[in-house]
Design a protein around this motif. Structure first.
Motif, PDB file in Angstrom:
ATOM      1  N   UNK A   1       0.824  -1.217   0.000  1.00 61.46           N
ATOM      2  CA  UNK A   1       0.000   0.000   0.000  1.00 61.46           C
ATOM      3  C   UNK A   1       0.853   1.259   0.000  1.00 61.46           C
ATOM      4  N   UNK A   2       2.087   1.142   0.477  1.00 61.36           N
ATOM      5  CA  UNK A   2       2.987   2.289   0.495  1.00 61.36           C
ATOM      6  C   UNK A   2       3.909   2.280  -0.707  1.00 61.36           C
TER       7      UNK A   2
ATOM      8  N   UNK B   1       2.055   6.323  10.544  1.00 56.74           N
ATOM      9  CA  UNK B   1       0.784   6.031   9.868  1.00 56.74           C
ATOM     10  C   UNK B   1       0.763   4.597   9.341  1.00 56.74           C
TER      11      UNK B   1
ATOM     12  N   UNK C   1      -1.761   1.439  10.300  1.00 60.13           N
ATOM     13  CA  UNK C   1      -2.429   0.510   9.381  1.00 60.13           C
ATOM     14  C   UNK C   1      -2.103  -0.937   9.765  1.00 60.13           C
TER      15      UNK C   1
ATOM     16  N   UNK D   1      -4.169  -2.014  12.728  1.00 56.72           N
ATOM     17  CA  UNK D   1      -5.563  -2.243  12.368  1.00 56.72           C
ATOM     18  C   UNK D   1      -5.718  -3.595  11.664  1.00 56.72           C
ATOM     19  N   UNK D   2      -4.769  -3.910  10.782  1.00 63.28           N
ATOM     20  CA  UNK D   2      -4.864  -5.186  10.049  1.00 63.28           C
ATOM     21  C   UNK D   2      -4.623  -6.374  10.973  1.00 63.28           C
TER      22      UNK D   2
ATOM     23  N   UNK E   1     -16.339   1.526  21.791  1.00 62.39           N
ATOM     24  CA  UNK E   1     -15.660   0.653  20.827  1.00 62.39           C
ATOM     25  C   UNK E   1     -16.527  -0.569  20.495  1.00 62.39           C
TER      26      UNK E   1
ATOM     27  N   UNK F   1     -11.351   7.964  15.907  1.00 64.53           N
ATOM     28  CA  UNK F   1     -10.331   6.899  15.984  1.00 64.53           C
ATOM     29  C   UNK F   1     -10.834   5.627  15.296  1.00 64.53           C
TER      30      UNK F   1
ATOM     31  N   UNK G   1      -9.573   4.001  11.677  1.00 62.10           N
ATOM     32  CA  UNK G   1      -9.058   2.623  11.649  1.00 62.10           C
ATOM     33  C   UNK G   1      -9.857   1.787  10.659  1.00 62.10           C
TER      34      UNK G   1
ATOM     35  N   UNK H   1      -8.666   2.771   7.206  1.00 60.98           N
ATOM     36  CA  UNK H   1      -7.345   2.194   6.922  1.00 60.98           C
ATOM     37  C   UNK H   1      -7.472   0.724   6.536  1.00 60.98           C
ATOM     38  N   UNK H   2      -8.288   0.018   7.301  1.00 62.59           N
ATOM     39  CA  UNK H   2      -8.455  -1.416   7.051  1.00 62.59           C
ATOM     40  C   UNK H   2      -9.010  -1.673   5.656  1.00 62.59           C
ATOM     41  N   UNK H   3      -9.924  -0.799   5.237  1.00 61.66           N
ATOM     42  CA  UNK H   3     -10.592  -1.037   3.954  1.00 61.66           C
ATOM     43  C   UNK H   3     -10.025  -0.184   2.819  1.00 61.66           C
ATOM     44  N   UNK H   4      -8.892   0.476   3.062  1.00 63.72           N
ATOM     45  CA  UNK H   4      -8.274   1.334   2.036  1.00 63.72           C
ATOM     46  C   UNK H   4      -9.252   2.348   1.458  1.00 63.72           C
TER      47      UNK H   4
ATOM     48  N   UNK I   1      -2.940  15.292   9.629  1.00 63.21           N
ATOM     49  CA  UNK I   1      -2.338  13.996   9.976  1.00 63.21           C
ATOM     50  C   UNK I   1      -2.647  12.916   8.943  1.00 63.21           C
ATOM     51  N   UNK I   2      -3.892  12.895   8.442  1.00 61.04           N
ATOM     52  CA  UNK I   2      -4.310  11.784   7.584  1.00 61.04           C
ATOM     53  C   UNK I   2      -4.432  12.140   6.111  1.00 61.04           C
TER      54      UNK I   2
ATOM     55  N   UNK J   1      -2.193  12.486   3.885  1.00 59.39           N
ATOM     56  CA  UNK J   1      -1.396  11.689   2.940  1.00 59.39           C
ATOM     57  C   UNK J   1      -2.051  10.352   2.625  1.00 59.39           C
ATOM     58  N   UNK J   2      -3.012   9.929   3.459  1.00 58.22           N
ATOM     59  CA  UNK J   2      -3.803   8.735   3.130  1.00 58.22           C
ATOM     60  C   UNK J   2      -5.100   9.128   2.402  1.00 58.22           C
TER      61      UNK J   2
END
Ligand SMILES: NC(=O)c1ccc[n+]([C@@H]2O[C@H](COP(=O)([O-])OP(=O)(O)OC[C@H]3O[C@@H](n4cnc5c(N)ncnc54)[C@H](OP(=O)(O)O)[C@@H]3O)[C@@H](O)[C@H]2O)c1
Lengths: 76, 243
Positions: free
Chosen positions: A15-16, A39, A43, A46-47, B68, B119, B123, B126-129, B169-170, B172-173
């Motif tokens: 991914x990076x 970051x 990830x 999380x995975x 959560x 949060x 997450x 991130x997990x699911x792109x 912070x995020x 770049x994603x």
């Protein structure tokens, strides 16, 4: 090293846009050897949580692959 | 179909702007995960009209401890494309009367739970792109002072700062975060104001009328779509042109 864990690392690296690794050792350092930044580590966490149900960073910093493996082994 | 499979988490869906937001996303084919404490007639109506695309669960956002688990039960394995932080309470009084307990309660609902939810949402993305979008409902009271709203405005100011930094912070994603700064809308939240107080507030706007909920909902929706892909870290004002 479980192949599932190796695959998780490779998903993050892919991914990076980084090249994948064929093996990891206990001493492989997440930041200096694999070049993961905070970051990327988020990830990775999380995975791993999705696969194993454990948040590896919940109780502080983790530096090496071995420390992750220990946490996962503690689950068994 | 356009937007098929797109999902959004919206808090505070039982009344006011929340209903408007749900309707906007549902009408555009999104799947909506909604949270509020009460199941109102409107919730039941939305559940009937949109069955499989409107998933509602009751939760008290003042309960920061079980968030959560609740989030995981609600969202399960689905990927989220957007999160709209809309639920809030307004504890209004002049500062010399402030009491700690209601202040803490308001901070839990307006700030702490939204930060924790961010949060979990990040997450999930991130997990699911997912290159997702987060929108926090802020208030014009942050930028223009109103008597009695200092404590409430401080919670929204916290969200604006949090949103700006989330964006940084995020980014770049390719995860975006913005605030929608709403002017005074006719909802239960503003119902304790007297007609005279309301009028004075509206006189301080260019349009001299309340802010339309539908206009706010449309902008929130836009910020969650791909068309807003270059907009992040911003405060967008939908406030009848407050002066
Ligand atoms: N109205 C205005 O003039 C105005 C102006 C600027 C900004 N805003 C902002 O716009 C947003 C929407 O406001 P609104 O006017 O639609 O307010 P509202 O009519 O009072 O609705 C608030 C929503 O938040 C939910 N909520 C409140 N406390 C909660 C809790 N502890 N747990 C879960 N949900 C909770 C309520 O559901 P339950 O009661 O069922 O839990 C309700 O659905 C808010 O963020 C508000 O600060 C409003």
């Amino acid at each position: 090293m479980e192949s599932k864990l190796l695959e998780i690392f490779n998903v993050v690296l892919r991914n990076r846009g980084r090249s994948e690794v064929s093996q990891l050792t206990e001493n492989t350092h997440l930041r200096s050897d694999l070049g993961l930044d905070s970051l990327d580590l988020a990830e990775l966490t999380v995975r791993i949580e999705s696969e194993y149900g454990i948040d590896i960073f919940e109780e502080g910093i983790v530096n090496t692959v071995g420390e992750i493996v220990n946490k996962l082994n503690a689950l068994k | 179909m356009e937007n098929e499979g797109k999902t959004v988490l919206i808090t505070g869906v039982s009344k006011g702007l929340g209903i408007e937001l749900c309707t906007k996303f549902l009408d555009n084919n999104w799947k909506v995960f909604g949270i509020s404490r009460t199941k109102t007639e409107e919730i039941i109506r939305l559940q009937k009209s949109y069955e499989d695309r409107f998933s509602w669960k009751s939760y008290d956002l003042a309960d920061t401890d079980n968030l959560k688990q609740f989030f995981n039960e609600l969202i399960d394995k689905e990927a989220l494309n957007a999160y709209v932080n809309n639920a809030a309470v307004a504890y209004d009084d002049i500062i010399t009367n402030v009491q700690l307990d209601p202040l803490i309660h308001m901070y839990k609902v307006n700030v702490f739970s939204p930060i924790m939810l961010t949060k979990f949402v990040l997450r999930n993305m991130l997990l699911h792109n997912v290159m997702g979008s987060i929108v926090h409902l802020s208030s014009i009271s942050v930028h223009t002072g109103y008597k009695g709203l200092a404590m409430y405005a401080s919670t929204k100011g916290a969200l604006e700062a949090f949103s700006k930094n989330t964006a940084r912070e995020w980014g770049e994603r390719k995860i975006r975060s913005n605030c929608l700064v709403a002017g005074f809308m006719e909802t239960e939240m503003s119902s304790s104001l007297t007609p005279d107080q309301k009028n004075r507030i509206y006189q301080r706007t260019s349009l001299k009328i309340p802010t339309e909920k539908s206009s706010v909902a449309s902008m929130v929706y836009f910020l969650c779509t791909q068309e807003a892909s270059s907009i992040t870290g911003q405060n967008i004002f939908v406030d009848s042109g407050t002066i």
